[in-house]
Design an enzyme around this catalytic site. Structure first.
Site, PDB file in Angstrom:
ATOM      1  N   CYS A 159      -4.905   2.772  -3.626  1.00  0.00           N
ATOM      2  CA  CYS A 159      -3.645   3.238  -3.006  1.00  0.00           C
ATOM      3  C   CYS A 159      -2.548   2.190  -3.151  1.00  0.00           C
ATOM      4  O   CYS A 159      -1.701   2.023  -2.263  1.00  0.00           O
ATOM      5  CB  CYS A 159      -3.826   3.584  -1.529  1.00  0.00           C
ATOM      6  SG  CYS A 159      -5.081   4.812  -1.243  1.00  0.00           S
ATOM      7  N   ASP A 161       3.019  -4.174   7.928  1.00  0.00           N
ATOM      8  CA  ASP A 161       1.750  -3.474   7.747  1.00  0.00           C
ATOM      9  C   ASP A 161       0.640  -4.513   7.884  1.00  0.00           C
ATOM     10  O   ASP A 161       0.443  -5.346   6.997  1.00  0.00           O
ATOM     11  CB  ASP A 161       1.746  -2.836   6.344  1.00  0.00           C
ATOM     12  CG  ASP A 161       0.399  -2.244   5.979  1.00  0.00           C
ATOM     13  OD1 ASP A 161      -0.548  -2.352   6.778  1.00  0.00           O
ATOM     14  OD2 ASP A 161       0.296  -1.668   4.869  1.00  0.00           O
ATOM     15  N   HIS A 175       0.868  -1.177   0.000  1.00  0.00           N
ATOM     16  CA  HIS A 175       0.000   0.000   0.000  1.00  0.00           C
ATOM     17  C   HIS A 175       0.912   1.238   0.000  1.00  0.00           C
ATOM     18  O   HIS A 175       2.012   1.191   0.544  1.00  0.00           O
ATOM     19  CB  HIS A 175      -0.842  -0.043   1.283  1.00  0.00           C
ATOM     20  CG  HIS A 175      -1.932   0.968   1.364  1.00  0.00           C
ATOM     21  ND1 HIS A 175      -1.710   2.270   1.724  1.00  0.00           N
ATOM     22  CD2 HIS A 175      -3.269   0.866   1.151  1.00  0.00           C
ATOM     23  CE1 HIS A 175      -2.849   2.935   1.730  1.00  0.00           C
ATOM     24  NE2 HIS A 175      -3.815   2.106   1.379  1.00  0.00           N
ATOM     25  N   GLN A 203      -4.644  -5.002   6.787  1.00  0.00           N
ATOM     26  CA  GLN A 203      -5.653  -5.900   6.201  1.00  0.00           C
ATOM     27  C   GLN A 203      -5.629  -7.284   6.845  1.00  0.00           C
ATOM     28  O   GLN A 203      -6.288  -8.203   6.356  1.00  0.00           O
ATOM     29  CB  GLN A 203      -5.432  -6.049   4.693  1.00  0.00           C
ATOM     30  CG  GLN A 203      -5.628  -4.789   3.892  1.00  0.00           C
ATOM     31  CD  GLN A 203      -7.078  -4.310   3.835  1.00  0.00           C
ATOM     32  OE1 GLN A 203      -8.003  -5.065   4.129  1.00  0.00           O
ATOM     33  NE2 GLN A 203      -7.274  -3.067   3.465  1.00  0.00           N
ATOM     34  N   LYS A 216     -10.530  -0.290  10.235  1.00  0.00           N
ATOM     35  CA  LYS A 216     -10.689  -1.483   9.392  1.00  0.00           C
ATOM     36  C   LYS A 216     -11.057  -2.699  10.238  1.00  0.00           C
ATOM     37  O   LYS A 216     -11.200  -3.814   9.729  1.00  0.00           O
ATOM     38  CB  LYS A 216      -9.403  -1.754   8.618  1.00  0.00           C
ATOM     39  CG  LYS A 216      -9.125  -0.678   7.564  1.00  0.00           C
ATOM     40  CD  LYS A 216      -7.978  -1.071   6.680  1.00  0.00           C
ATOM     41  CE  LYS A 216      -7.399   0.093   5.925  1.00  0.00           C
ATOM     42  NZ  LYS A 216      -8.199   0.507   4.776  1.00  0.00           N
TER      43      LYS A 216
HETATM   44  C1  LIG Z   1      -2.617  -2.650   3.495  1.00  0.00           C
HETATM   45  C2  LIG Z   1      -2.927  -1.247   3.939  1.00  0.00           C
HETATM   46  N1  LIG Z   1      -1.959  -0.527   4.507  1.00  0.00           N
HETATM   47  C3  LIG Z   1      -2.167   0.729   4.938  1.00  0.00           C
HETATM   48  C4  LIG Z   1      -3.394   1.323   4.812  1.00  0.00           C
HETATM   49  C5  LIG Z   1      -3.584   2.729   5.302  1.00  0.00           C
HETATM   50  O1  LIG Z   1      -4.469   2.772   6.381  1.00  0.00           O
HETATM   51  P1  LIG Z   1      -4.988   4.146   6.958  1.00  0.00           P
HETATM   52  O2  LIG Z   1      -5.556   4.906   5.799  1.00  0.00           O
HETATM   53  O3  LIG Z   1      -6.025   3.754   7.951  1.00  0.00           O
HETATM   54  O4  LIG Z   1      -3.831   4.845   7.576  1.00  0.00           O
HETATM   55  C6  LIG Z   1      -4.439   0.620   4.220  1.00  0.00           C
HETATM   56  C7  LIG Z   1      -5.750   1.244   4.003  1.00  0.00           C
HETATM   57  O5  LIG Z   1      -6.391   1.071   2.994  1.00  0.00           O
HETATM   58  C8  LIG Z   1      -4.193  -0.715   3.782  1.00  0.00           C
HETATM   59  O6  LIG Z   1      -5.145  -1.436   3.203  1.00  0.00           O
END
Ligand SMILES: Cc1ncc(COP(=O)(O)O)c(C=O)c1O
Length: 400
Positions: A354, A191, A114, A194, A217
């Site tokens: 993203c 990270d 991401h 998900q 999430k």
């Molecule tokens: C795999 C992953 N990492 C990071 C993020 C970023 O999360 P946030 O927007 O809550 O900071 C997301 C959000 O879509 C994500 O799916």
């Protein structure tokens, strides 16, 4: 899932289908109540006041830290509240990365990441002249231990990787990757945005050095997230933000910081969000992540099987592990296709989610993504299948 569960989510309506949990989950009433309770009854700051509401707020805030710590099997002081996964990952990249990397260092990353994981490390690489090394994905876009081994070497200092890709939904082999990274002294920054809502995470067992996720999430409110860090690293890490409540002593010439986790929580924190997040964790624990996984898997299997039968569709991630299906209607740009679903009151995501690099890897500009969770039902899937067939007919008729 029994029908009572659907009633816990006031956002669920009979004429509205929500298949966008990977973007943000629905929120149960208990989470909403906790946020409202804070605003209505407490509305006080933490760690600062001697009056009842402030003392009570502080104790609920610190209790929330204990609840989250237990959920991921971390020490209480290893849990830092942040504003979300993005803030957590930026904190590690800029506090750890800028101070530990140089032109001889390598950062292992992947095209699955991401932007919230990729961009901070790309910036840090730029500033330190460290090299970004990409794990070669296999034909289906998966990360394998073998491919990881090929980029790992004695210059590797950081492995910045996702547990589950938000486009493909595959679970990456993190335990083995972490073991190998530690053998050569690199740290692993995971990270888990998900993953946290789908699989049990035990940080001791995984042994990663940092782990990030977002409240919104996993049934919690927006604006709050977690950074888990091993004590050893948090202790030595410089704060990322400076300001109220993170300082020990302030002098004109030199100031000092509190210990972790407080030194990373500068300014007024998202208190209502933290209290809501604690309720979200309780909700997930009551339901049981294993039950959630089983239900989601069954629904996903049916969804995938039936969607695959429809002609005029390309699915990019067969056998996803976490209820995500990423696809396109043949010859129809995702942004056009999504408008058809939106008119039918079906929520899904279109675009690059993203994660542009994985779209480049798949050779497409953008995609549609549905993501199912335990509060979705088979009738909703059936309705989606019907609308998809109609959409294909419609776009063919108008010349796509
Ligand atoms: C795999 C992953 N990492 C990071 C993020 C970023 O999360 P946030 O927007 O809550 O900071 C997301 C959000 O879509 C994500 O799916």
């Amino acid at each position: 899932m029994n029908d009572k569960i659907f009633k816990d989510f006031p956002q669920i309506k009979s004429d509205y289908i929500y298949f966008d949990t990977a973007a943000t989950s629905l929120k149960p009433q208990s989470v909403i109540d906790a946020v409202n309770m804070y605003n209505q009854e407490l509305s006080a700051n933490i760690h600062r006041g001697m009056y009842d509401n402030s003392v009570r707020t502080t104790s609920l805030y610190e209790e929330a830290r204990e609840i989250v710590a237990k959920f991921i099997n971390a020490g209480v002081d290893e849990v830092v509240f942040t504003r979300g996964t993005t803030s957590s990952l930026n904190l590690v990249a800029f506090s750890y990365g800028l101070n530990h990397l140089d032109e001889n260092s390598e950062i292992i990353i992947s095209e699955q990441e991401h932007h919230s994981q990729f961009l901070p490390w790309q910036e840090v690489a730029k500033k330190t002249s460290a090299k970004l090394k990409f794990i070669e994905l296999d034909k289906s876009g998966k990360i394998t231990v073998e491919a990881f081994k090929k980029v790992l070497n004695k210059n590797t200092k950081v492995v910045a990787i996702n547990y589950v890709s938000n486009v493909l939904g595959y679970i990456n082999p993190i335990k083995e990757i972490t073991r190998l990274a530690h053998e050569i002294g690199a740290i692993v920054v995971l990270d888990a945005a998900q993953a946290i809502q789908h699989i049990t995470i035990d940080v001791l067992d995984l042994d990663v050095d940092f782990l990030a996720f977002s409240g919104h999430k996993m049934l919690g409110p927006t604006g709050v997230g977690i950074l888990y860090g091993k004590e050893l690293y948090l202790e030595n890490l410089e704060p990322f933000e400076f300001g109220g409540d993170m300082n020990e002593d302030v002098e004109k010439t030199l100031s000092t910081w509190k210990s972790y986790p407080q030194k990373f929580e500068a300014g007024t924190m998202p208190i209502a969000g933290v209290l809501g997040l604690a309720e979200a964790v309780k909700y997930l624990e009551n339901l049981g992540l294993k039950n959630i996984e089983n239900y989601t898997k069954k629904l996903y299997d049916y969804f995938f099987k039936e969607l695959s039968k429809i002609k005029g569709i390309k699915i990019y991630n067969p056998n996803s592990d976490t209820g995500i299906i990423t696809f396109n209607l043949d010859n129809v740009p995702a942004h056009d296709a999504i408008s058809y679903y939106a008119e039918k009151n079906i929520a899904l995501r279109s675009g690059q989610h993203c994660a542009k690099l994985i779209h480049d890897y798949l050779g497409i500009h953008s995609s549609l993504r549905v993501s199912v969770y335990f509060y979705n039902r088979i009738e909703e899937v059936n309705k989606f299948l019907e609308v998809t067939k109609e959409a294909i007919d419609y776009f063919q008729k108008i010349g796509f």
